[in-house]
Design a protein around this motif. Structure first.
Motif, PDB file in Angstrom:
ATOM      1  N   MET A  55      82.572 -11.211  -5.174  1.00 41.49           N
ATOM      2  CA  MET A  55      82.088 -11.808  -3.166  1.00 41.49           C
ATOM      3  C   MET A  55      81.432 -10.999  -2.442  1.00 41.49           C
ATOM      4  SD  MET A  55      86.444 -12.182  -3.330  1.00 41.49           S
ATOM      5  CE  MET A  55      86.398 -12.907  -1.667  1.00 41.49           C
ATOM      6  N   GLY A  56      79.861 -11.560  -2.590  1.00 38.57           N
ATOM      7  CA  GLY A  56      78.581 -10.847  -1.867  1.00 38.57           C
ATOM      8  C   GLY A  56      79.740  -9.691  -1.329  1.00 38.57           C
ATOM      9  N   ASP A  57      78.703  -9.907  -0.457  1.00 37.08           N
ATOM     10  CA  ASP A  57      78.384  -8.432   0.225  1.00 37.08           C
ATOM     11  C   ASP A  57      80.097  -7.412   0.376  1.00 37.08           C
ATOM     12  OD1 ASP A  57      76.035  -8.142   0.608  1.00 37.08           O
ATOM     13  OD2 ASP A  57      76.176  -8.960   3.347  1.00 37.08           O
ATOM     14  N   CYS A  62      83.270  -2.618  -1.232  1.00 40.63           N
ATOM     15  CA  CYS A  62      84.193  -1.567  -2.052  1.00 40.63           C
ATOM     16  C   CYS A  62      83.774  -1.251  -3.446  1.00 40.63           C
ATOM     17  CB  CYS A  62      84.818  -3.283  -2.216  1.00 40.63           C
ATOM     18  SG  CYS A  62      86.204  -3.627  -1.199  1.00 40.63           S
ATOM     19  N   LEU A  63      83.001  -1.947  -3.697  1.00 40.02           N
ATOM     20  CA  LEU A  63      82.334  -1.075  -5.661  1.00 40.02           C
ATOM     21  C   LEU A  63      81.888   0.170  -4.518  1.00 40.02           C
ATOM     22  CD1 LEU A  63      82.136  -0.365  -8.685  1.00 40.02           C
ATOM     23  CD2 LEU A  63      80.092  -2.141  -7.868  1.00 40.02           C
ATOM     24  N   ASP A  64      81.162   0.064  -4.054  1.00 46.65           N
ATOM     25  CA  ASP A  64      80.456   1.548  -3.616  1.00 46.65           C
ATOM     26  C   ASP A  64      81.119   2.534  -2.796  1.00 46.65           C
ATOM     27  OD1 ASP A  64      77.178   2.749  -2.841  1.00 46.65           O
ATOM     28  OD2 ASP A  64      78.524   2.570  -0.798  1.00 46.65           O
ATOM     29  N   ALA A  65      82.055   2.069  -2.484  1.00 45.80           N
ATOM     30  CA  ALA A  65      83.298   3.198  -1.704  1.00 45.80           C
ATOM     31  C   ALA A  65      84.122   3.977  -2.958  1.00 45.80           C
ATOM     32  CB  ALA A  65      84.493   2.585  -0.966  1.00 45.80           C
ATOM     33  N   VAL A  66      85.002   3.037  -4.378  1.00 47.51           N
ATOM     34  CA  VAL A  66      84.834   3.699  -5.363  1.00 47.51           C
ATOM     35  C   VAL A  66      84.152   3.990  -5.723  1.00 47.51           C
ATOM     36  CG1 VAL A  66      86.591   2.349  -7.341  1.00 47.51           C
ATOM     37  CG2 VAL A  66      86.570   1.231  -5.185  1.00 47.51           C
ATOM     38  N   CYS A  91      86.124 -16.291  -6.186  1.00 48.13           N
ATOM     39  CA  CYS A  91      86.142 -17.537  -4.954  1.00 48.13           C
ATOM     40  C   CYS A  91      85.865 -18.351  -5.837  1.00 48.13           C
ATOM     41  CB  CYS A  91      85.063 -17.299  -3.740  1.00 48.13           C
ATOM     42  SG  CYS A  91      85.593 -15.986  -2.884  1.00 48.13           S
ATOM     43  N   TYR A  92      84.878 -18.839  -6.387  1.00 51.45           N
ATOM     44  CA  TYR A  92      84.743 -19.871  -7.893  1.00 51.45           C
ATOM     45  C   TYR A  92      86.370 -20.350  -8.187  1.00 51.45           C
ATOM     46  CZ  TYR A  92      82.530 -22.648 -11.819  1.00 51.45           C
ATOM     47  OH  TYR A  92      82.465 -23.815 -12.076  1.00 51.45           O
TER      48      TYR A  92
END
Length: 272
Positions: A55-57, A62-66, A91-92
């Motif tokens: 879902m974009g930015d 979220c991935l970066d934090a994890v 979203c899609y």
């Protein structure tokens, strides 16, 4: 710290074994982050699992934090990219489901069904003993009140710091170490420990019934929330009796455990 004491008391209550392999569902938010941090701090055998919703930015943050958290804790991270695995972003997928089944299906309900299905299946592949989620006191108070207001208290029969579902070899037991800990306390703790956390809300979480209930519970004190869950614990045995005798089946389409012939996931995303 009071929060750490409550956390350890909950682990003792559910009799969590340090030899068990625990998969922590990491979203990048404060709750799952604190759950992983404390399980690791207290010597439990954990690995992380993150569903990239594409879902974009927001998903990138979220991935970066994890990834930062797992590197900091020295634990293995498993990532499930929903776009790669299911052919589109959340979203899609959600929009496609709402187009097919009608706008009455809420964003969070659809996302929740998909994530639970993915988590259980992938956790089984990883041969873990339990899945740990970041559900906190506020979440559980909201769920309990929602079920009461909907006239379906029996829906709370499977709730608790450890799942009360029918035992099945394909269903991985879930635990909620933050079950008795208030959201405000978790937020304060995560900031004090300077943990990598995305504090912003999911951009698609704006139309659920839970949000309406949250507006009400946000006006309650922590003590009042604790009282609600203490009463839930006292009523737990009686609520269990409301649960009709049920047996888990295997979905005729995907083979995952389900209360019906076709699981909720396949009802949403699979075509006949």
């Amino acid at each position: 710290m009071a929060l750490e004491t409550k956390f350890k008391q909950t682990l003792k209550k559910i009799k969590l074994n340090k030899k068990e392999k625990i998969l922590v569902a990491l979203s990048g938010g404060k709750d799952s982050t604190v759950t992983a941090y404390l399980l690791k701090k207290f010597g439990y055998n954990i690995e992380g699992f993150h569903i990239n919703l594409s879902m974009g930015d927001y998903s990138k943050k979220c991935l970066d934090a994890v990834e930062k958290l797992c590197k900091q804790l020295g634990i293995k991270l498993h990532t499930y990219n929903i776009k790669n695995e299911m052919g589109g972003s959340m979203c899609y997928i959600r929009t496609s489901i709402q187009t097919t089944h009608g706008k009455g299906l809420k964003n969070c309900a659809i996302c929740g069904v998909i994530k639970k299905w993915v988590m259980n299946r992938e956790a089984r592949k990883l041969k873990v003993n339990k899945i740990a989620t970041g559900h906190n006191l506020d979440d559980e108070v909201q769920t309990f009140l929602m079920n009461i207001l909907k006239g379906s208290p029996k829906l709370s029969a499977n709730s608790g710091a450890i799942t009360q579902n029918v035992k099945n070899e394909k269903f991985i037991t879930r635990i909620k170490p933050l079950f008795y800990i208030a959201e405000d306390d978790i937020r304060a703790y995560s900031k004090k420990m300077k943990l990598p956390v995305v504090y912003e809300k999911c951009p698609c979480a704006f139309d659920s019934y839970r949000i309406q209930i949250r507006e009400f519970t946000n006006n309650l004190t922590t003590k009042e929330k604790e009282n609600i869950m203490q009463n839930f614990d006292k009523l737990s045995d009686k609520i269990q009796k409301l649960k009709t005798s049920e047996e888990l089946h295997y979905c005729e389409k995907c083979g995952e455990p389900s209360r019906n012939k076709i699981c909720k996931m396949c009802q949403l995303v699979k075509k006949d």
